[in-house]
Design a protein around this motif. Structure first.
Motif, PDB file in Angstrom:
ATOM      1  N   VAL A 189      -4.183   6.054  -9.861  1.00 26.21           N
ATOM      2  CA  VAL A 189      -3.191   6.680  -8.973  1.00 26.21           C
ATOM      3  C   VAL A 189      -1.761   6.253  -9.314  1.00 26.21           C
ATOM      4  O   VAL A 189      -0.879   6.310  -8.457  1.00 26.21           O
ATOM      5  CB  VAL A 189      -3.505   6.341  -7.496  1.00 26.21           C
ATOM      6  CG1 VAL A 189      -4.784   7.026  -7.035  1.00 26.21           C
ATOM      7  CG2 VAL A 189      -3.582   4.826  -7.286  1.00 26.21           C
ATOM      8  N   THR A 190      -1.516   5.848 -10.532  1.00 26.24           N
ATOM      9  CA  THR A 190      -0.182   5.356 -10.882  1.00 26.24           C
ATOM     10  C   THR A 190       0.912   6.394 -10.660  1.00 26.24           C
ATOM     11  O   THR A 190       2.053   6.054 -10.347  1.00 26.24           O
ATOM     12  CB  THR A 190      -0.138   4.888 -12.350  1.00 26.24           C
ATOM     13  OG1 THR A 190      -0.559   5.965 -13.193  1.00 26.24           O
ATOM     14  CG2 THR A 190      -1.028   3.679 -12.569  1.00 26.24           C
ATOM     15  N   ASP A 191       0.551   7.677 -10.813  1.00 26.34           N
ATOM     16  CA  ASP A 191       1.560   8.728 -10.660  1.00 26.34           C
ATOM     17  C   ASP A 191       1.335   9.601  -9.436  1.00 26.34           C
ATOM     18  O   ASP A 191       1.967  10.654  -9.284  1.00 26.34           O
ATOM     19  CB  ASP A 191       1.613   9.599 -11.912  1.00 26.34           C
ATOM     20  CG  ASP A 191       0.276  10.270 -12.223  1.00 26.34           C
ATOM     21  OD1 ASP A 191      -0.736   9.907 -11.583  1.00 26.34           O
ATOM     22  OD2 ASP A 191       0.252  11.141 -13.111  1.00 26.34           O
ATOM     23  N   THR A 192       0.458   9.158  -8.517  1.00 26.96           N
ATOM     24  CA  THR A 192       0.198   9.972  -7.316  1.00 26.96           C
ATOM     25  C   THR A 192       0.285   9.185  -6.016  1.00 26.96           C
ATOM     26  O   THR A 192       0.538   9.775  -4.959  1.00 26.96           O
ATOM     27  CB  THR A 192      -1.206  10.609  -7.382  1.00 26.96           C
ATOM     28  OG1 THR A 192      -2.192   9.586  -7.544  1.00 26.96           O
ATOM     29  CG2 THR A 192      -1.301  11.604  -8.529  1.00 26.96           C
ATOM     30  N   LEU A 193       0.099   7.868  -6.033  1.00 30.05           N
ATOM     31  CA  LEU A 193       0.107   7.100  -4.788  1.00 30.05           C
ATOM     32  C   LEU A 193       1.495   7.119  -4.163  1.00 30.05           C
ATOM     33  O   LEU A 193       2.492   6.817  -4.820  1.00 30.05           O
ATOM     34  CB  LEU A 193      -0.321   5.648  -5.051  1.00 30.05           C
ATOM     35  CG  LEU A 193      -0.602   4.802  -3.802  1.00 30.05           C
ATOM     36  CD1 LEU A 193      -1.808   5.346  -3.036  1.00 30.05           C
ATOM     37  CD2 LEU A 193      -0.819   3.340  -4.175  1.00 30.05           C
ATOM     38  N   ARG A 194       1.555   7.504  -2.875  1.00 27.95           N
ATOM     39  CA  ARG A 194       2.842   7.626  -2.184  1.00 27.95           C
ATOM     40  C   ARG A 194       3.099   6.489  -1.198  1.00 27.95           C
ATOM     41  O   ARG A 194       4.218   6.028  -1.068  1.00 27.95           O
ATOM     42  CB  ARG A 194       2.903   8.967  -1.439  1.00 27.95           C
ATOM     43  CG  ARG A 194       2.872  10.171  -2.360  1.00 27.95           C
ATOM     44  CD  ARG A 194       2.932  11.456  -1.556  1.00 27.95           C
ATOM     45  NE  ARG A 194       2.849  12.637  -2.416  1.00 27.95           N
ATOM     46  CZ  ARG A 194       2.790  13.889  -1.962  1.00 27.95           C
ATOM     47  NH1 ARG A 194       2.818  14.115  -0.651  1.00 27.95           N
ATOM     48  NH2 ARG A 194       2.704  14.896  -2.806  1.00 27.95           N
ATOM     49  N   TRP A 195       2.065   6.098  -0.464  1.00 30.86           N
ATOM     50  CA  TRP A 195       2.216   5.022   0.514  1.00 30.86           C
ATOM     51  C   TRP A 195       1.290   3.873   0.153  1.00 30.86           C
ATOM     52  O   TRP A 195       0.095   4.085  -0.101  1.00 30.86           O
ATOM     53  CB  TRP A 195       1.845   5.492   1.922  1.00 30.86           C
ATOM     54  CG  TRP A 195       2.814   6.436   2.566  1.00 30.86           C
ATOM     55  CD1 TRP A 195       3.706   7.270   1.955  1.00 30.86           C
ATOM     56  CD2 TRP A 195       2.961   6.658   3.971  1.00 30.86           C
ATOM     57  NE1 TRP A 195       4.396   7.999   2.882  1.00 30.86           N
ATOM     58  CE2 TRP A 195       3.962   7.649   4.139  1.00 30.86           C
ATOM     59  CE3 TRP A 195       2.352   6.131   5.095  1.00 30.86           C
ATOM     60  CZ2 TRP A 195       4.364   8.105   5.388  1.00 30.86           C
ATOM     61  CZ3 TRP A 195       2.747   6.592   6.349  1.00 30.86           C
ATOM     62  CH2 TRP A 195       3.741   7.561   6.487  1.00 30.86           C
ATOM     63  N   LEU A 196       1.826   2.657   0.173  1.00 31.11           N
ATOM     64  CA  LEU A 196       1.017   1.462  -0.052  1.00 31.11           C
ATOM     65  C   LEU A 196       1.337   0.465   1.055  1.00 31.11           C
ATOM     66  O   LEU A 196       2.466  -0.035   1.149  1.00 31.11           O
ATOM     67  CB  LEU A 196       1.318   0.854  -1.429  1.00 31.11           C
ATOM     68  CG  LEU A 196       0.588  -0.452  -1.761  1.00 31.11           C
ATOM     69  CD1 LEU A 196      -0.926  -0.297  -1.631  1.00 31.11           C
ATOM     70  CD2 LEU A 196       0.966  -0.923  -3.159  1.00 31.11           C
ATOM     71  N   VAL A 197       0.342   0.185   1.887  1.00 29.49           N
ATOM     72  CA  VAL A 197       0.519  -0.680   3.049  1.00 29.49           C
ATOM     73  C   VAL A 197      -0.276  -1.965   2.841  1.00 29.49           C
ATOM     74  O   VAL A 197      -1.507  -1.944   2.809  1.00 29.49           O
ATOM     75  CB  VAL A 197       0.057   0.032   4.337  1.00 29.49           C
ATOM     76  CG1 VAL A 197       0.268  -0.869   5.543  1.00 29.49           C
ATOM     77  CG2 VAL A 197       0.812   1.351   4.517  1.00 29.49           C
ATOM     78  N   LEU A 198       0.422  -3.082   2.691  1.00 29.64           N
ATOM     79  CA  LEU A 198      -0.201  -4.373   2.404  1.00 29.64           C
ATOM     80  C   LEU A 198       0.172  -5.437   3.435  1.00 29.64           C
ATOM     81  O   LEU A 198       0.004  -6.632   3.196  1.00 29.64           O
ATOM     82  CB  LEU A 198       0.222  -4.848   1.008  1.00 29.64           C
ATOM     83  CG  LEU A 198      -0.405  -4.083  -0.171  1.00 29.64           C
ATOM     84  CD1 LEU A 198       0.407  -4.298  -1.443  1.00 29.64           C
ATOM     85  CD2 LEU A 198      -1.844  -4.528  -0.381  1.00 29.64           C
ATOM     86  N   ASP A 199       0.659  -5.020   4.574  1.00 29.42           N
ATOM     87  CA  ASP A 199       1.091  -5.964   5.607  1.00 29.42           C
ATOM     88  C   ASP A 199      -0.042  -6.876   6.068  1.00 29.42           C
ATOM     89  O   ASP A 199      -1.213  -6.500   6.066  1.00 29.42           O
ATOM     90  CB  ASP A 199       1.632  -5.207   6.818  1.00 29.42           C
ATOM     91  CG  ASP A 199       2.927  -4.467   6.521  1.00 29.42           C
ATOM     92  OD1 ASP A 199       3.515  -4.713   5.463  1.00 29.42           O
ATOM     93  OD2 ASP A 199       3.342  -3.654   7.362  1.00 29.42           O
ATOM     94  N   HIS A 200       0.353  -8.062   6.516  1.00 29.57           N
ATOM     95  CA  HIS A 200      -0.584  -9.025   7.116  1.00 29.57           C
ATOM     96  C   HIS A 200      -1.724  -9.380   6.167  1.00 29.57           C
ATOM     97  O   HIS A 200      -2.903  -9.177   6.461  1.00 29.57           O
ATOM     98  CB  HIS A 200      -1.128  -8.488   8.449  1.00 29.57           C
ATOM     99  CG  HIS A 200      -0.087  -8.410   9.516  1.00 29.57           C
ATOM    100  ND1 HIS A 200       0.271  -9.487  10.296  1.00 29.57           N
ATOM    101  CD2 HIS A 200       0.691  -7.380   9.920  1.00 29.57           C
ATOM    102  CE1 HIS A 200       1.228  -9.116  11.142  1.00 29.57           C
ATOM    103  NE2 HIS A 200       1.508  -7.848  10.934  1.00 29.57           N
TER     104      HIS A 200
END
Length: 342
Positions: free
Chosen positions: A90-101
């Motif tokens: 998904v290097t050219d398609t991932l839009r949101w990355l949520v890594l909180d907490h």
């Protein structure tokens, strides 16, 4: 105590009530059965197949992300590292990355992971153990959140080509003024910058003129440079509470700018009321050392069409009372509905 204006209250509520509002998030259990194109530890709802929900599952690793995923939720886990290859599909398609907490450190982020996400729009990396921000190469990047980490530096030039970033949240870190020098020159559309709860001794330099919200409360700032706000013609909300502001650190008229709607200078060491523009609506000065009420701070001239638009003024926990106000104050502050002395 009177309520803050609705925009400010809404922003504070968003932070306090956490990520579900920030992410436009619904628990996967409410979204129906999971589709086949999904990692076994996660859920990918059939009617929202581009989202993969891996949050709150006690994961200690980032799972391999399958082709087609655009929104990845990994908050509230026990992740300590991001291994190579997990984002290769998904290097050219991932839009949101949520890594909180989670418990991620810079040294445990493999090269070729986040630094190859060329389509990312939102990166939420709060409540981890980062010592410096991790920024993907995406030109579409819109929002960065690195709250509650251990950031000690923000390298100059890191955002030099990130013209579309509109919001940066860096509160609750260990950043100094030198550590962020030149850090915000790239985003030409930046609207909101929060550097509160750090170790700044002055307001951040080089922020773009597009900025509308600047929060720098809970730092060690003792003054504001002459002309600083003049270089921010769109600024509406400025928070400088819980700093070390003194009268000698504020040049005459430094806050007299027509864009400001709300100004918070509470919990500082001011002895006089700074001059403001007649347009200002919310002014917070509680818990200073103010010992006189000078009407010229609010109105230079008073005419039927020229008066202060101030609606809320807090002066409690200072060295003045309501009796300190001149008799002609209602003519100048004719729109004030709350003037608080105690």
């Amino acid at each position: 105590m009177f309520p803050f204006r609705v925009p400010l209250l809404a922003m504070l509520a968003s932070v306090a009530l956490c990520q579900y509002y920030d992410y436009d998030y619904q628990p996967a259990s409410m979204l129906g059965p999971s589709g086949p194109n999904c990692h076994q530890e996660c859920d990918c709802p059939l009617h929202f197949p581009t989202a993969m929900y891996c949050d709150s599952r006690k994961l200690n690793y980032v799972p391999m992300v399958p082709t087609g995923i655009k929104y990845l939720y990994l908050q509230n886990n026990q992740i300590e590292e991001i291994k190579a290859g997990v984002f290769d599909n998904v290097t050219d398609t991932l839009r949101w990355l949520v890594l909180d907490h989670n418990q991620i450190t810079n040294g445990k982020i493999a090269s070729g992971t986040i630094d190859k996400l060329t389509a990312l729009e939102k990166l939420f990396f709060s409540h981890n153990n980062l010592t410096e921000p991790v920024v993907p190469p995406s030109k579409s990047l819109d929002e960065l959140k690195f709250m509650h980490n251990a950031l000690t530096k923000f390298p100059s030039g890191l955002l030099s080509d990130k013209e579309n970033v509109t919001s940066i949240n860096l509160q609750h870190n260990q950043l100094t003024s030198d550590a962020i020098a030149g850090a915000f020159k790239g985003p030409k559309k930046l609207l909101s910058l929060d550097v509160s709860h750090n170790k700044l001794k002055k307001l951040p330099a080089g922020v773009p003129g597009s900025l509308e919200i600047l929060y720098a409360d809970y730092n060690d700032i003792d003054g504001v440079g002459a002309g600083y706000l003049g270089r921010l013609p769109a600024l509406q909300y400025l928070r400088l509470s819980h700093n070390k502001l003194v009268d000698s650190g504020l040049p005459a008229g430094v806050f007299n700018v027509s864009s400001l709607v709300e100004l918070d200078l509470s919990f500082n060491k001011l002895q006089t009321i700074p001059e403001i523009n007649e347009i200002l609506e919310q002014f917070y000065l509680q818990a200073n050392e103010i010992n006189r009420f000078d009407l010229s701070s609010f109105c230079k001239y008073i005419t039927p069409s020229n008066f202060s638009h101030l609606k809320h003024l807090r002066l409690d926990a200072n060295n003045i009372t309501h009796t300190s106000m001149p008799v002609e104050y209602p003519t100048c502050l004719r729109q004030a509905t709350d003037i608080m002395f105690e």
